[in-house]
Design a protein around this motif. Structure first.
Motif, PDB file in Angstrom:
ATOM      1  N   SER A  89     -14.676  16.689  14.101  1.00  0.00           N
ATOM      2  CA  SER A  89     -13.430  16.002  13.764  1.00  0.00           C
ATOM      3  C   SER A  89     -13.512  15.402  12.362  1.00  0.00           C
ATOM      4  O   SER A  89     -12.576  15.527  11.568  1.00  0.00           O
ATOM      5  N   SER A  90     -14.616  14.758  12.048  1.00  0.00           N
ATOM      6  CA  SER A  90     -14.791  14.136  10.732  1.00  0.00           C
ATOM      7  C   SER A  90     -14.819  15.181   9.622  1.00  0.00           C
ATOM      8  O   SER A  90     -14.205  14.988   8.566  1.00  0.00           O
ATOM      9  N   ILE A  91     -15.514  16.282   9.856  1.00  0.00           N
ATOM     10  CA  ILE A  91     -15.557  17.357   8.856  1.00  0.00           C
ATOM     11  C   ILE A  91     -14.151  17.898   8.599  1.00  0.00           C
ATOM     12  O   ILE A  91     -13.756  18.110   7.454  1.00  0.00           O
ATOM     13  N   SER A  92     -13.386  18.084   9.679  1.00  0.00           N
ATOM     14  CA  SER A  92     -12.021  18.597   9.508  1.00  0.00           C
ATOM     15  C   SER A  92     -11.147  17.596   8.755  1.00  0.00           C
ATOM     16  O   SER A  92     -10.313  17.986   7.938  1.00  0.00           O
ATOM     17  N   LEU A  93     -11.331  16.310   9.001  1.00  0.00           N
ATOM     18  CA  LEU A  93     -10.559  15.298   8.271  1.00  0.00           C
ATOM     19  C   LEU A  93     -10.913  15.284   6.784  1.00  0.00           C
ATOM     20  O   LEU A  93     -10.037  15.128   5.930  1.00  0.00           O
ATOM     21  N   ILE A  94     -12.181  15.459   6.482  1.00  0.00           N
ATOM     22  CA  ILE A  94     -12.610  15.507   5.080  1.00  0.00           C
ATOM     23  C   ILE A  94     -11.957  16.698   4.375  1.00  0.00           C
ATOM     24  O   ILE A  94     -11.425  16.568   3.268  1.00  0.00           O
ATOM     25  N   ILE A  95     -11.963  17.855   5.037  1.00  0.00           N
ATOM     26  CA  ILE A  95     -11.374  19.059   4.441  1.00  0.00           C
ATOM     27  C   ILE A  95      -9.862  18.905   4.270  1.00  0.00           C
ATOM     28  O   ILE A  95      -9.317  19.199   3.195  1.00  0.00           O
ATOM     29  N   THR A  96      -9.171  18.459   5.317  1.00  0.00           N
ATOM     30  CA  THR A  96      -7.713  18.321   5.205  1.00  0.00           C
ATOM     31  C   THR A  96      -7.328  17.240   4.193  1.00  0.00           C
ATOM     32  O   THR A  96      -6.299  17.357   3.532  1.00  0.00           O
ATOM     33  N   ASN A  97      -8.158  16.223   4.047  1.00  0.00           N
ATOM     34  CA  ASN A  97      -7.891  15.185   3.048  1.00  0.00           C
ATOM     35  C   ASN A  97      -8.038  15.753   1.635  1.00  0.00           C
ATOM     36  O   ASN A  97      -7.221  15.470   0.762  1.00  0.00           O
ATOM     37  N   LYS A  98      -9.068  16.554   1.415  1.00  0.00           N
ATOM     38  CA  LYS A  98      -9.262  17.181   0.096  1.00  0.00           C
ATOM     39  C   LYS A  98      -8.137  18.160  -0.231  1.00  0.00           C
ATOM     40  O   LYS A  98      -7.773  18.326  -1.390  1.00  0.00           O
ATOM     41  N   LEU A  99      -7.581  18.802   0.802  1.00  0.00           N
ATOM     42  CA  LEU A  99      -6.474  19.743   0.600  1.00  0.00           C
ATOM     43  C   LEU A  99      -5.120  19.037   0.509  1.00  0.00           C
ATOM     44  O   LEU A  99      -4.092  19.698   0.381  1.00  0.00           O
ATOM     45  N   PHE A 113     -10.517  20.075  16.517  1.00  0.00           N
ATOM     46  CA  PHE A 113     -11.950  20.205  16.258  1.00  0.00           C
ATOM     47  C   PHE A 113     -12.774  19.186  17.041  1.00  0.00           C
ATOM     48  O   PHE A 113     -13.924  19.454  17.390  1.00  0.00           O
ATOM     49  N   HIS A 114     -12.192  18.030  17.325  1.00  0.00           N
ATOM     50  CA  HIS A 114     -12.887  17.066  18.187  1.00  0.00           C
ATOM     51  C   HIS A 114     -13.113  17.692  19.572  1.00  0.00           C
ATOM     52  O   HIS A 114     -14.217  17.656  20.107  1.00  0.00           O
ATOM     53  N   THR A 115     -12.061  18.285  20.100  1.00  0.00           N
ATOM     54  CA  THR A 115     -12.155  18.934  21.413  1.00  0.00           C
ATOM     55  C   THR A 115     -13.112  20.115  21.377  1.00  0.00           C
ATOM     56  O   THR A 115     -13.933  20.286  22.280  1.00  0.00           O
ATOM     57  N   PHE A 116     -13.019  20.913  20.328  1.00  0.00           N
ATOM     58  CA  PHE A 116     -13.903  22.068  20.204  1.00  0.00           C
ATOM     59  C   PHE A 116     -15.364  21.631  20.119  1.00  0.00           C
ATOM     60  O   PHE A 116     -16.242  22.235  20.750  1.00  0.00           O
ATOM     61  N   GLY A 117     -15.633  20.570  19.376  1.00  0.00           N
ATOM     62  CA  GLY A 117     -16.998  20.043  19.280  1.00  0.00           C
ATOM     63  C   GLY A 117     -17.516  19.555  20.620  1.00  0.00           C
ATOM     64  O   GLY A 117     -18.677  19.780  20.977  1.00  0.00           O
ATOM     65  N   GLN A 118     -16.646  18.903  21.386  1.00  0.00           N
ATOM     66  CA  GLN A 118     -17.046  18.442  22.709  1.00  0.00           C
ATOM     67  C   GLN A 118     -17.347  19.626  23.633  1.00  0.00           C
ATOM     68  O   GLN A 118     -18.339  19.607  24.364  1.00  0.00           O
ATOM     69  N   ILE A 119     -16.495  20.647  23.585  1.00  0.00           N
ATOM     70  CA  ILE A 119     -16.713  21.833  24.419  1.00  0.00           C
ATOM     71  C   ILE A 119     -18.024  22.513  24.043  1.00  0.00           C
ATOM     72  O   ILE A 119     -18.796  22.929  24.918  1.00  0.00           O
ATOM     73  N   ALA A 120     -18.296  22.610  22.760  1.00  0.00           N
ATOM     74  CA  ALA A 120     -19.535  23.245  22.306  1.00  0.00           C
ATOM     75  C   ALA A 120     -20.761  22.491  22.823  1.00  0.00           C
ATOM     76  O   ALA A 120     -21.734  23.104  23.284  1.00  0.00           O
ATOM     77  N   VAL A 121     -20.711  21.163  22.791  1.00  0.00           N
ATOM     78  CA  VAL A 121     -21.847  20.367  23.287  1.00  0.00           C
ATOM     79  C   VAL A 121     -21.985  20.522  24.799  1.00  0.00           C
ATOM     80  O   VAL A 121     -23.102  20.671  25.310  1.00  0.00           O
ATOM     81  N   VAL A 122     -20.870  20.503  25.525  1.00  0.00           N
ATOM     82  CA  VAL A 122     -20.921  20.695  26.978  1.00  0.00           C
ATOM     83  C   VAL A 122     -21.547  22.058  27.303  1.00  0.00           C
ATOM     84  O   VAL A 122     -22.414  22.168  28.177  1.00  0.00           O
ATOM     85  N   CYS A 123     -21.108  23.090  26.596  1.00  0.00           N
ATOM     86  CA  CYS A 123     -21.654  24.434  26.829  1.00  0.00           C
ATOM     87  C   CYS A 123     -23.142  24.485  26.526  1.00  0.00           C
ATOM     88  O   CYS A 123     -23.917  25.123  27.242  1.00  0.00           O
ATOM     89  N   PHE A 124     -23.570  23.784  25.473  1.00  0.00           N
ATOM     90  CA  PHE A 124     -24.989  23.746  25.127  1.00  0.00           C
ATOM     91  C   PHE A 124     -25.793  22.997  26.183  1.00  0.00           C
ATOM     92  O   PHE A 124     -26.838  23.463  26.631  1.00  0.00           O
ATOM     93  N   ILE A 125     -25.306  21.830  26.585  1.00  0.00           N
ATOM     94  CA  ILE A 125     -26.039  21.008  27.560  1.00  0.00           C
ATOM     95  C   ILE A 125     -26.175  21.721  28.897  1.00  0.00           C
ATOM     96  O   ILE A 125     -27.245  21.727  29.506  1.00  0.00           O
ATOM     97  N   TYR A 126     -25.091  22.319  29.353  1.00  0.00           N
ATOM     98  CA  TYR A 126     -25.099  22.934  30.676  1.00  0.00           C
ATOM     99  C   TYR A 126     -25.415  24.427  30.660  1.00  0.00           C
ATOM    100  O   TYR A 126     -25.455  25.056  31.714  1.00  0.00           O
ATOM    101  N   GLY A 127     -25.633  24.985  29.480  1.00  0.00           N
ATOM    102  CA  GLY A 127     -26.045  26.379  29.373  1.00  0.00           C
ATOM    103  C   GLY A 127     -25.024  27.382  29.879  1.00  0.00           C
ATOM    104  O   GLY A 127     -25.383  28.385  30.480  1.00  0.00           O
TER     105      GLY A 127
END
Length: 162
Positions: A89-99, A113-127
């Motif tokens: 989420s923070s990375i996306s805010l930095i990019i959209t702010n620069k644009l 992207f916040h949601t996508f990051g959370q899903i990615a971590v859940v998928c990693f943790i639970y395999g």
């Protein structure tokens, strides 16, 4: 603006983000599939527009770290899921702010992207990758919640004087 005044504002914005996060987690029920409004992201949007990316990162990291510390979930699964979301989420805010994107558009992208990051971590943790099948639902919810938080952040920015 001198450093002390800037530090006071960033500290206040961090505290507001933590309080909003705790209130949302404690009193506002989740929507189906764990969807939340992401109201604490308003403070990140306000911070990046008033100051810079560096201060927004401080607010977001403080929100996740201290919010989870106060909730008693520090360094547990919930913390890492939240942290994964806040990084993207923070990375996306930095990019959209620069644009020079609008606050509402930045909010929508940040929510996704916040949601996508959370899903990615859940998928990693639970395999498992099954969570990725719900992405279309989360895209829709990210647009809805992103518009809401973006409108509120825009309203706040119109009223704030430094």
């Amino acid at each position: 603006m001198n450093k002390t005044r800037k530090l006071a504002y960033v500290t206040m914005l961090s505290a507001l983000a933590i309080v909003i996060n705790i209130i949302e987690n404690s009193f506002i029920p989740e929507l189906p599939m764990g969807i939340r409004f992401g109201l604490a992201n308003i403070m990140a949007l306000v911070t990046i527009n008033l100051f810079s990316s560096k201060e927004m990162l401080v607010v977001n990291i403080m929100r996740v770290t201290l919010g989870n510390l106060l909730a008693g979930t520090i360094f547990g699964t919930r913390f890492f899921i939240a942290f994964g979301g806040i990084v993207l989420s923070s990375i996306s805010l930095i990019i959209t702010n620069k644009l020079k994107c609008s606050v509402v558009f930045s909010s929508i992208v940040s929510a996704f992207f916040h949601t996508f990051g959370q899903i990615a971590v859940v998928c990693f943790i639970y395999g498992t990758t099954y969570m990725f099948s719900a992405i279309p639902i989360y895209i829709f919810s990210s647009v809805a919640t992103g518009v809401l938080t973006g409108i509120i952040a825009t309203s706040v920015l119109k009223r704030v004087r430094l």
